[in-house]
Design a protein around this motif. Structure first.
Motif, mmCIF file in Angstrom:
data_model
loop_
_atom_site.group_PDB
_atom_site.id
_atom_site.type_symbol
_atom_site.label_atom_id
_atom_site.label_comp_id
_atom_site.label_asym_id
_atom_site.label_seq_id
_atom_site.Cartn_x
_atom_site.Cartn_y
_atom_site.Cartn_z
ATOM 1 N N ALA A 181 2.070 -9.292 7.526
ATOM 2 C CA ALA A 181 0.891 -8.738 6.867
ATOM 3 C C ALA A 181 1.262 -8.077 5.554
ATOM 4 N N HIS B 146 1.467 -6.388 11.678
ATOM 5 C CA HIS B 146 0.262 -6.043 12.460
ATOM 6 C C HIS B 146 0.375 -6.593 13.889
ATOM 7 N N SER C 166 -5.464 5.551 1.897
ATOM 8 C CA SER C 166 -5.477 4.120 1.578
ATOM 9 C C SER C 166 -6.535 3.384 2.387
ATOM 10 N N THR C 167 -6.679 3.760 3.663
ATOM 11 C CA THR C 167 -7.633 3.070 4.533
ATOM 12 C C THR C 167 -9.068 3.468 4.225
ATOM 13 N N HIS D 45 -9.614 1.170 1.000
ATOM 14 C CA HIS D 45 -9.987 0.014 1.835
ATOM 15 C C HIS D 45 -8.808 -0.873 2.217
ATOM 16 N N SER D 46 -7.644 -0.264 2.421
ATOM 17 C CA SER D 46 -6.492 -1.013 2.923
ATOM 18 C C SER D 46 -6.636 -1.196 4.431
ATOM 19 N N PRO D 47 -6.220 -2.342 4.973
ATOM 20 C CA PRO D 47 -6.363 -2.564 6.423
ATOM 21 C C PRO D 47 -5.439 -1.655 7.228
ATOM 22 N N PHE D 48 -5.917 -1.212 8.387
ATOM 23 C CA PHE D 48 -5.100 -0.403 9.296
ATOM 24 C C PHE D 48 -5.486 -0.792 10.716
ATOM 25 N N THR D 49 -4.515 -1.325 11.463
ATOM 26 C CA THR D 49 -4.778 -1.858 12.795
ATOM 27 C C THR D 49 -4.170 -0.966 13.880
ATOM 28 N N THR E 28 0.853 -1.198 0.000
ATOM 29 C CA THR E 28 0.000 0.000 0.000
ATOM 30 C C THR E 28 0.879 1.236 0.000
ATOM 31 N N ASP F 142 -0.530 -0.990 13.579
ATOM 32 C CA ASP F 142 -0.045 -0.055 12.562
ATOM 33 C C ASP F 142 0.094 1.347 13.153
#
Length: 319
Positions: free
Chosen positions: A153, A146, A263-264, A268-272, A98, A275
């Motif tokens: 990830a 992550h 991006s998130t 729709h990129s994952p972000f935890t 990403t 992160d």
């Protein structure tokens, strides 16, 4: 508006513009089916032509050609091994992961510059610098896993290309010592982009892909060139003139934050939570690097503590 405020706003704008450009790149790879080997030669070539044309319009062709008469080998290393390699591996990292990951990996460059500085100065990292290294490694670990020890990830290929991107930033910040003292960075970047566009075209043959961009794709190409090269670079470097590189690199952290948010939210990129902690660790690393650089600069200006072998400033010229 005072110089401090102007510098802050300009460096924030520069960083955000790079973040937007990276996110546009992710959109082009994710939704428009572009390939970094097709996009990068076009982006570099167009940016180089625009920047050199503007410089020639302002200063004339003789001044534009001057770096080639001074040290052409240094200019080639700067443009091809430094800037061009950085640009390609940065966009390759975006394609493999990403925009947020790519920008945060590239922000490891102050650490590689610090390590090279320590080696050249024949010294061990100081306590603040050691802490910076630990924070950088911790931040990258959290972002790429992550926080899960059993898996990554982010693809290993993206981690490798991101590290190469940071190394390339190190090259183009530390190699062109003589040229940077004589010529504007804007001119140097213009030549670097044009060289990179020509070299990447010869290597990747973008014409062989038979790819025809859509209207949104063309708009995206214009975005990564005008926003990511012309606007971002001009704003950031003008901000550096007002507030200095040490502060500018901190405000330049708006780049990975902008890329991660876009991006998130939009891509729709994952972000935890891991992160977020990783991003915070990288930002704190930049703060400590900036403080350490200021302390060294202060030491060099003090006659009692100045040293002829004092290391270079670790704040970087960004892409």
């Amino acid at each position: 508006m005072n110089r401090e405020t102007k510098g802050t706003l300009l460096t924030l704008l520069g960083g955000m513009s790079w973040g937007i450009s990276g996110s546009i790149g992710q959109y082009l790879f994710q939704y428009q089916g572009m390939d970094s080997r097709w996009l990068v030669p076009i982006r570099l070539g167009l940016a180089g032509i625009l920047m050199l044309a503007w410089y020639i319009f302002q200063n004339g062709i003789k001044k534009a050609l001057a770096p080639w008469h001074t040290d052409p080998i240094e200019l080639l290393i700067y443009g091809l091994i430094g800037v061009s390699a950085c640009q390609f591996t940065y966009f390759l990292t975006i394609q493999l992961s990403t925009a947020g990951v790519a920008t945060i990996m590239q922000d490891l460059s102050p650490i590689t510059i610090l390590l090279v500085t320590c080696i050249l100065g024949k010294r061990m990292p100081r306590p603040l610098e050691l802490l910076s290294i630990v924070l950088a490694l911790s931040g990258v670990f959290l972002i790429t896993t992550h926080g899960n020890l059993s898996s990554t990830a982010v693809p290993v290929s993206a981690i490798i290309s991101g590290c190469i991107s940071a190394l390339a930033v190190t090259v183009y910040n530390m190699v062109p010592v003589h040229l940077m003292r004589k010529y504007p960075v804007f001119l140097m970047q213009g030549w670097a982009f044009l060289m990179g566009g020509c070299a990447a075209s010869l290597i990747f043959h973008p014409w062989s892909y038979h790819y025809v961009p859509t209207l949104p794709g063309l708009a995206g190409i214009a975005g990564v060139v005008l926003i990511g090269n012309v606007l971002a670079f001009t704003a950031y470097m003008q901000g550096v003139k007002y507030i200095g590189a040490g502060k500018a690199i901190l405000y330049g952290f708006s780049e990975p934050v902008t890329a991660a948010v876009i991006s998130t939210v939009l891509l729709h990129s994952p972000f935890t939570i891991a992160d977020g902690i990783g991003f915070a660790a990288i930002f704190l690393m930049l703060v400590l690097i900036s403080i350490s650089g200021k302390q060294r600069a202060d030491a060099k200006t003090a006659p009692a503590t100045a040293s002829a072998s004092a290391p270079a400033q670790t704040s970087t010229i960004r892409k």
